[in-house]
Design an enzyme around this catalytic site. Structure first.
Site, PDB file in Angstrom:
ATOM      1  N   HIS A   1       0.819  -1.221   0.000  1.00  0.00           N
ATOM      2  CA  HIS A   1       0.000   0.000   0.000  1.00  0.00           C
ATOM      3  C   HIS A   1       0.852   1.271   0.000  1.00  0.00           C
ATOM      4  CE1 HIS A   1      -3.674  -2.191   0.364  1.00  0.00           C
ATOM      5  NE2 HIS A   1      -3.393  -2.681   1.555  1.00  0.00           N
TER       6      HIS A   1
ATOM      7  N   ASP B   1      -2.997 -10.323  -2.679  1.00  0.00           N
ATOM      8  CA  ASP B   1      -3.557  -9.899  -1.403  1.00  0.00           C
ATOM      9  C   ASP B   1      -5.033  -9.536  -1.590  1.00  0.00           C
ATOM     10  OD1 ASP B   1      -2.297  -8.676   1.407  1.00  0.00           O
ATOM     11  OD2 ASP B   1      -4.098  -7.627   0.760  1.00  0.00           O
TER      12      ASP B   1
ATOM     13  N   HIS C   1      -6.475  -6.997  -0.600  1.00  0.00           N
ATOM     14  CA  HIS C   1      -6.594  -5.557  -0.832  1.00  0.00           C
ATOM     15  C   HIS C   1      -5.730  -5.130  -2.016  1.00  0.00           C
ATOM     16  CE1 HIS C   1      -7.275  -6.416   3.473  1.00  0.00           C
ATOM     17  NE2 HIS C   1      -8.301  -5.597   3.301  1.00  0.00           N
TER      18      HIS C   1
ATOM     19  N   ASP D   1      -4.654 -13.008   3.242  1.00  0.00           N
ATOM     20  CA  ASP D   1      -5.918 -12.515   3.803  1.00  0.00           C
ATOM     21  C   ASP D   1      -7.118 -12.794   2.906  1.00  0.00           C
ATOM     22  OD1 ASP D   1      -4.892 -10.779   1.946  1.00  0.00           O
ATOM     23  OD2 ASP D   1      -5.037  -8.980   3.182  1.00  0.00           O
TER      24      ASP D   1
END
Length: 577
Positions: A393, A427, A429, A516
Site C-alpha cells: 500500500h 492480497d 486488498h 488474507d
C-alpha cells in the site's frame, strides 16, 4: 565467484551490455561467424514467433558483470525439445569448471521445461574425415566433455554429410536424454530433425537436402553411438541440487514494530506462525539479509518521504504512536513544520501509525526483499522474503494500510535492471502502492486480484479501468472481485491473470503474497482454504518463471501457517515437480 543468469530480452541497459559482451566473445572465438549471426542474438530474444522457437541466453558472469561464458538455448515446445545453439567460454577462460557448471545448469533448465531431450551439434571426431591434427584434437576434447554426461552422437544417418563437396566442417547431431528412459521413436525423430534443420538452416539448405537428411534416419528409435573415450559417465541423470530449494530471507528484527492497540491486526506473531509451518515442508534454505543502500530505495520512493520517515521515527518517544490529524492536500508545496502535523502530508489513511521502530522494521523488510531478489538474479528458482510490516500500500510518497516502504516494488525495480518483471498481487486488498510506482512504466507489468474498492480498502484505487499511463498504458491490470467471491471464481481469475503474465514473457515474477483471502480472515470476505492456496501456488509455479515472493497481508492466525505452507508446497511442485 560467478553466477549464471538467464536473459530473455534486451530491454534493460544491463542486458544490452551483456549481449554486446557475448558478441565480442563470439567474434574472438569464432572469427568466421557471419555478421547476421551476431545481430540475430537480440532478434531471437525479442521475436520468438519469427523463428518458431523461444531463445534463452545463459551467461556466466562475475560480480562486476563481466561475461566469462555463455550459451544460447532454443526451446521448441511444439515438439518438446530444446536445442543448444551455442556454448562458449571467453578466450583464455576454459578452466575452472565454468563450462561444466554452465552445461549442468542448462540440463536442469531443460528438465524444468519438460522436454524429451536436449539436442545440439558437435564437430565430428573421425580421423578419416578430419585431416588437420589440431582440429581433430579439439573435436575429440569436445566429445570427451559430453561423454562425461552420457551424451553421444545419433548414428545411422547422414546428418554429418557435407553440404558442399569438400566440406570438412561437419557435425554430428547429439542427443542428451537428460537421464530420461523413454526413447525417441522414428515418427517423433523425423519431426525433431526436420524442425532443427528448417528453423536453424532454412535459409542455407534447400528443402530437398533437408528431406534427404530426415529420411536417412530409419531406425525404429534414435540410437546413439557407444562410448568412445569415457566408459563410465560422471552422470547421465539431472539433479536439481540446491537450486530446487526455496531461498528464505526473514526480517528478524520485525518484532520491534509492535502496535498494541485494539484492532491493529498486523502483529509480530504472524512471522513465527508462518516460519513454524515452513520448517515442516523441508523446502527452504535460509540465508541472512544484506543491507541495501538508500540509493536504491530512493529510486522507488520520493527522497523527501524516505528522509522524513527516518527523521520522524528517530524523534518519536518510545512506546508512543502518532497518527495524521490534518491532510494538507490543498497546498502540497507548504507542508506543516511540526513532525506530527507532517504525517498527513505523507499518509493515505488515519490508522497507520508512526512510532520509534516503524522505520527500522520497514527498512529491514526492504533489505530482505532485495536480498531475496539477488538470490533469484543469481540463479535461484524461487525466493521468499518473509517480512513485516507489509509494503504494497506504500506509494511513491505516502504510507498507509500498515505499509511504510514498498518492499516488493523496490525488489521489482532492482530486478528490472536484468530483464522484464511481472508483479502479481494476490492480497485481498488492492496493491495501490505498486500500481502508483510503476503506473508509467512498460518494463514492469503490474497485476492485482483484489476485493472491489467499492467495499474494500483502499477504496480509491484498484478499479478495472486503471490501465497505466504514458509508456505504461496497458501494463497495469486490475481484477476487482465481488465481496462473496468463491474459491472457484478466484481460481478462474488467477488463470486469466497468469495468461497475461505469459503473454508479457517476463524474466522475473514478483508475487505480493497476501494470505488474507483466507476464510474468516478479519480483513477479508473471501473463503479460500488450504487446498485453494496450494492450487494457487501450483498454477503460479507452472509458469516456470524465476519467482520472488514477498509477504504482505494475512491475519487469521489460526490458519495462517497452514495456508502459507500449502501455498509454497504448490508453488514448488508447480515449478520443479
Amino acid at each position: 565467484m560467478f553466477r549464471i543468469r538467464k536473459i530473455l530480452d534486451n530491454t534493460s541497459i544491463s542486458n544490452r551490455d551483456t549481449i554486446e559482451q557475448v558478441r565480442e566473445i563470439l567474434k574472438k572465438q569464432f572469427p568466421s561467424a557471419r555478421k547476421e549471426e551476431l545481430v540475430k542474438i537480440s532478434l531471437q530474444l525479442n521475436d520468438p514467433m519469427k523463428y518458431n522457437y523461444r531463445s534463452i541466453l545463459f551467461v556466466v558472469e562475475n560480480s562486476l558483470g563481466k561475461v566469462k561464458a555463455f550459451a544460447m538455448l532454443l526451446h521448441m515446445p511444439d515438439i518438446k525439445i530444446a536445442y543448444l545453439e551455442l556454448i562458449s567460454t571467453a578466450p583464455g577462460k576454459t578452466g575452472g569448471g565454468i563450462g561444466s557448471a554452465l552445461y549442468e545448469y542448462i540440463r536442469e533448465e531443460c528438465l524444468l521445461l519438460g522436454v524429451r531431450g536436449l539436442f545440439f551439434e558437435c564437430a565430428v571426431d573421425d580421423s578419416t574425415i578430419i585431416s588437420d591434427e589440431t582440429i581433430l584434437k579439439q573435436n575429440i576434447a569436445r566429445m570427451k566433455f559430453y561423454e562425461r554426461y552420457g551424451v553421444y552422437p545419433i548414428i545411422n544417418n547422414i546428418y554429418a554429410s557435407p553440404v558442399n563437396v569438400g566440406d570438412q566442417d561437419l557435425y554430428y547431431l547429439m542427443m542428451d536424454t537428460l537421464g530420461q528412459e523413454k526413447p525417441i521413436d522414428l515418427k517423433l525423430g523425423h519431426k525433431i530433425v526436420r524442425a532443427i534443420l528448417e528453423r536453424k538452416y532454412g535459409d542455407l539448405i534447400s528443402k530437398s537436402q533437408i528431406s534427404e537428411v530426415v529420411r536417412s534416419f530409419k531406425d525404429e528409435y534414435f540410437i546413439c553411438r557407444a562410448p568412445k573415450y569415457i566408459r563410465k559417465p560422471v552422470t547421465s541423470k539431472v539433479a536439481l541440487k540446491e537450486r530446487e530449494k526455496i531461498i528464505l530471507v526473514v526480517n528478524e528484527g520485525h518484532d520491534i514494530h509492535h502496535v498494541q492497540e485494539l484492532g491493529y491486526v498486523e502483529a509480530p506473531v504472524r512471522i513465527p506462525i508462518i516460519l513454524e509451518a515452513l520448517d515442516k515442508t523441508g523446502l527452504f534454505l535460509r540465508i541472512q539479509p544484506k543491507h541495501v543502500s538508500d540509493k536504491l530505495l530512493k529510486q522507488v520512493h520520493l527522497g523527501a518521504y524516505v528522509d522524513y520517515l527516518r527523521r520522524a521515527c528517530e524523534i518519536i518517544e518510545p512506546g508512543k504512536s502518532i497518527y495524521p490529524i490534518v491532510f494538507p492536500l490543498r497546498n502540497m508545496a507548504r507542508p506543516p513544520k511540526d513532525i506530527e502535523l507532517q504525517v498527513g502530508y505523507y499518509a493515505l489513511d488515519t490508522f497507520t501509525p508512526l512510532n520509534a521502530n516503524a522505520y527500522k522494521a520497514a527498512r529491514g523488510a526492504v533489505d530482505c526483499a532485495v536480498t531475496a531478489a539477488d538470490a533469484v538474479i543469481n540463479g535461484t528458482h524461487i525466493a521468499y522474503a518473509l517480512v513485516r510490516p507489509p509494503g504494497h500500500h506504500a506509494e511513491r510518497r505516502t504510507l498507509g494500510g500498515f505499509c511504510y516502504f514498498n518492499s516488493a516494488a523496490v525488489a521489482a525495480h532492482h530486478l528490472s535492471s536484468f530483464g522484464k518483471v511481472a508483479v502479481l498481487d494476490v492480497d485481498f486488498h488492492h496493491g495501490n502502492g505498486t500500481q502508483d510506482i510503476f503506473y508509467e512504466r512498460r518494463d514492469v507489468l503490474t497485476i492485482s486480484i483484489h476485493g472491489d474498492p467499492k467495499f474494500a480498502y483502499p477504496h480509491f484505487a484498484g478499479f478495472k479501468d486503471e490501465c497505466g499511463e504514458k509508456e505504461g498504458e496497458g501494463f497495469n491490470i486490475n481484477y476487482p472481485l465481488a465481496q462473496n467471491t468463491t474459491p472457484e471464481q478466484y481460481r478462474r481469475t488467477l488463470i486469466s491473470a497468469l495468461k497475461q503474465i505469459s503473454k508479457f514473457t517476463p524474466s522475473y515474477l514478483v508475487i505480493c503474497l497476501g494470505l488474507d483471502t483466507a476464510k474468516s480472515d478479519p480483513t477479508g470476505t473471501w473463503s479460500n482454504e488450504a487446498k485453494d492456496f496450494k492450487e494457487m501456488g501450483r498454477l503460479i509455479g507452472a509458469l516456470k518463471i524465476q519467482t520472488l515472493v514477498v509477504q504482505e497481508g494475512g491475519y487469521r492466525t489460526q490458519t495462517l501457517g497452514e495456508n502459507a505452507g500449502n501455498f509454497f508446497e504448490g508453488l514448488w511442485s508447480g515449478f520443479v515437480g
